[in-house]
Motif scaffolding. Structure first.
Motif, PDB file in Angstrom:
ATOM      1  N   ASP A  23      41.068  19.069 -89.716  1.00  0.00           N
ATOM      2  CA  ASP A  23      42.458  18.690 -89.388  1.00  0.00           C
ATOM      3  C   ASP A  23      43.062  18.344 -90.788  1.00  0.00           C
ATOM      4  O   ASP A  23      44.311  19.012 -90.978  1.00  0.00           O
ATOM      5  CB  ASP A  23      42.372  17.464 -88.622  1.00  0.00           C
ATOM      6  N   ALA A  24      42.303  17.818 -91.515  1.00  0.00           N
ATOM      7  CA  ALA A  24      42.802  17.534 -92.989  1.00  0.00           C
ATOM      8  C   ALA A  24      42.720  19.024 -93.706  1.00  0.00           C
ATOM      9  O   ALA A  24      44.019  19.028 -94.353  1.00  0.00           O
ATOM     10  CB  ALA A  24      41.664  16.566 -93.775  1.00  0.00           C
ATOM     11  N   SER A  59      60.750  18.670 -98.128  1.00  0.00           N
ATOM     12  CA  SER A  59      59.200  17.815 -97.623  1.00  0.00           C
ATOM     13  C   SER A  59      58.324  18.058 -98.988  1.00  0.00           C
ATOM     14  O   SER A  59      57.215  17.270 -98.935  1.00  0.00           O
ATOM     15  CB  SER A  59      59.018  18.432 -96.353  1.00  0.00           C
ATOM     16  N   CYS A  60      58.702  18.924 -99.855  1.00  0.00           N
ATOM     17  CA  CYS A  60      57.709  19.322-100.751  1.00  0.00           C
ATOM     18  C   CYS A  60      57.776  18.107-101.962  1.00  0.00           C
ATOM     19  O   CYS A  60      56.793  18.126-102.868  1.00  0.00           O
ATOM     20  CB  CYS A  60      57.894  20.526-101.581  1.00  0.00           C
ATOM     21  N   GLY A  61      58.504  17.338-101.833  1.00  0.00           N
ATOM     22  CA  GLY A  61      58.867  16.213-102.995  1.00  0.00           C
ATOM     23  C   GLY A  61      59.521  14.934-102.346  1.00  0.00           C
ATOM     24  O   GLY A  61      59.791  14.804-100.995  1.00  0.00           O
ATOM     25  N   PHE A 243      51.942  15.937 -98.850  1.00  0.00           N
ATOM     26  CA  PHE A 243      52.728  15.221 -97.638  1.00  0.00           C
ATOM     27  C   PHE A 243      52.364  15.864 -96.494  1.00  0.00           C
ATOM     28  O   PHE A 243      52.677  17.349 -96.404  1.00  0.00           O
ATOM     29  CB  PHE A 243      54.166  14.893 -98.239  1.00  0.00           C
ATOM     30  N   SER A 244      52.167  15.237 -95.250  1.00  0.00           N
ATOM     31  CA  SER A 244      52.279  15.793 -94.017  1.00  0.00           C
ATOM     32  C   SER A 244      53.553  15.623 -93.364  1.00  0.00           C
ATOM     33  O   SER A 244      53.989  14.410 -93.151  1.00  0.00           O
ATOM     34  CB  SER A 244      51.196  14.780 -93.296  1.00  0.00           C
ATOM     35  N   THR A 245      54.072  16.666 -93.222  1.00  0.00           N
ATOM     36  CA  THR A 245      55.413  16.411 -92.299  1.00  0.00           C
ATOM     37  C   THR A 245      55.132  16.276 -90.925  1.00  0.00           C
ATOM     38  O   THR A 245      56.171  15.572 -90.368  1.00  0.00           O
ATOM     39  CB  THR A 245      56.154  18.043 -92.182  1.00  0.00           C
ATOM     40  N   GLN A 246      54.081  16.155 -90.410  1.00  0.00           N
ATOM     41  CA  GLN A 246      53.864  15.910 -88.999  1.00  0.00           C
ATOM     42  C   GLN A 246      53.625  14.460 -89.166  1.00  0.00           C
ATOM     43  O   GLN A 246      54.252  13.850 -88.008  1.00  0.00           O
ATOM     44  CB  GLN A 246      52.388  16.535 -88.544  1.00  0.00           C
ATOM     45  N   ARG A 247      52.905  13.796 -89.820  1.00  0.00           N
ATOM     46  CA  ARG A 247      52.729  12.450 -89.710  1.00  0.00           C
ATOM     47  C   ARG A 247      53.593  11.514 -90.569  1.00  0.00           C
ATOM     48  O   ARG A 247      53.678  10.241 -90.932  1.00  0.00           O
ATOM     49  CB  ARG A 247      51.251  12.062 -90.402  1.00  0.00           C
ATOM     50  N   ARG A 248      54.444  12.317 -91.478  1.00  0.00           N
ATOM     51  CA  ARG A 248      55.636  11.790 -92.327  1.00  0.00           C
ATOM     52  C   ARG A 248      54.939  10.766 -93.277  1.00  0.00           C
ATOM     53  O   ARG A 248      55.342   9.484 -93.559  1.00  0.00           O
ATOM     54  CB  ARG A 248      56.603  11.254 -91.483  1.00  0.00           C
ATOM     55  N   GLN A 249      53.705  11.039 -94.008  1.00  0.00           N
ATOM     56  CA  GLN A 249      53.191  10.437 -95.004  1.00  0.00           C
ATOM     57  C   GLN A 249      52.406  11.208 -95.947  1.00  0.00           C
ATOM     58  O   GLN A 249      51.980  12.396 -95.703  1.00  0.00           O
ATOM     59  CB  GLN A 249      52.292   9.263 -94.265  1.00  0.00           C
TER      60      GLN A 249
END
Length: 261
Positions: A23-24, A59-61, A243-249
Motif C-alpha cells: 500500500d505504501a 497536491s505536489c506541494g 503527500f497522499s491525496t487519498q489520506r490528505r496527509q
C-alpha cells in the motif's frame, strides 16, 4: 508456543507487513508519478515536497509553497518582498535563503528588510542566538575585523552623515567608532547548512553579511501545521517527504524498506 504456531504467527506478521508495504509503495509511486522533483538549472536548488513547481498540481506541494523558474533562476513570490531569487533550500533544517529582485521602486532591498515585517502565514524569520545588529555611524570607516563587521551598505549610506554596517554577535564595541548607534537586532544571516546545522564560522559570516548588505539576501523558515512537521521528521530520518491525496496527509517515502526474510 509450539513451532507450527510460531511459524504461522511469523507468516501472518510478514503478510500484514507486506500488505502495508505494498500500500505504501503504491502510494509512493502515485506521488512520484505526478510530483517528480525539479531544478531550474543544473546547480539550482532542488524543488520537491513540501515545495512544488508552479506547473505541477497543487497536491505536489503544501499551500503557499509554490516556486517557479525564470530562466536558470528559482523564484519565490513572497507576499511582502515580492519576487525573490532562491539561493538555497535546506529541507532538513526547514530553511530557504532568498534575494529580492531589485525593482525600480525598490532600489535598496536592505531598506525593506529593516523597515517591514516580513513574516507571512507560511514563512517566518528564524530565531537565532547569534544576534546580528544593524548599526548606523556618522562617519565612514574600514572595519578592523571584516569577519565580524560588514559594510557600509552603499544604498543606505546615501549622504555624508549616515553609514550603515552589519555587526555579528561576536563583534566588540571597541571595533566600532564612538559615533555608531545600534538600530536593529533582527537582521538574520542566510547561513549555509550541513546536517548538523548552520555553518557560522567567521569566513561564512564575512561572505553572507556582504550579501545581506549589498543585495538584501535574507532567510526564512517555513511552517504549516502537521505537513511541515511531518516532512521535517522524514528528513531527519534520511527520507524524503510525499503527500497522499487519498489520506490528505504527508508521509515518508519508504525506499529501501526491509521485509521479513
Amino acid at each position: 508456543m509450539d513451532l507450527p504456531k510460531f511459524l504461522a504467527t511469523v507468516l501472518l506478521i510478514c503478510l500484514l507487513t507486506y500488505e502495508s508495504y505494498v500500500d505504501a509503495a503504491s502510494e509512493e509511486q502515485d506521488f512520484l508519478r505526478t510530483c517528480s522533483s525539479h531544478r531550474c538549472s543544473k546547480h539550482g536548488p532542488e524543488i520537491r515536497f513540501p515545495f512544488r513547481l508552479s506547473i505541477d498540481p497543487p497536491s505536489c506541494g503544501a499551500p503557499g509553497m509554490q516556486l517557479s523558474c525564470s530562466g536558470h533562476d528559482t523564484i519565490l513570490d513572497h507576499h511582502v518582498l515580492g519576487s525573490c531569487r532562491v539561493t538555497a533550500i535546506y529541507y532538513r533544517h526547514r530553511v530557504i535563503n532568498v534575494i529580492p529582485l531589485v525593482e525600480s521602486s525598490m532600489e535598496c532591498p536592505l531598506q525593506k528588510l529593516i523597515s517591514t515585517n516580513l513574516e507571512t502565514d507560511v514563512y517566518k524569520q528564524p530565531q537565532s542566538s547569534q544576534v546580528t545588529t544593524l548599526v548606523r555611524c556618522s562617519t565612514d570607516f574600514i572595519p578592523a575585523d571584516p569577519y565580524s563587521i560588514a559594510g557600509p551598505a552603499s544604498c543606505l549610506s546615501n549622504n555624508a552623515t549616515q553609514f550603515w554596517y552589519l555587526a555579528s554577535f561576536s563583534a566588540s564595541i571597541t571595533d566600532l567608532p564612538w559615533n555608531c548607534v545600534a538600530i536593529s537586532k533582527v537582521i538574520p544571516i542566510p547561513f549555509t547548512y550541513d546536517e548538523h546545522g548552520p555553518n557560522s564560522d567567521p569566513d561564512t559570516f564575512k561572505e553572507k553579511a556582504k550579501a545581506v548588505v549589498n543585495f538584501g539576501e535574507t532567510t526564512f523558515t517555513w511552517h504549516l501545521t502537521t505537513i511541515t512537521d511531518a516532512c521535517q521528521q522524514c528528513e531527519h530520518e534520511g527520507r524524503r517527504c510525499g503527500f497522499s491525496t487519498q489520506r490528505r496527509q504527508a508521509f515518508c517515502q519508504q525506499h529501501g524498506i526491509v521485509l521479513c526474510p
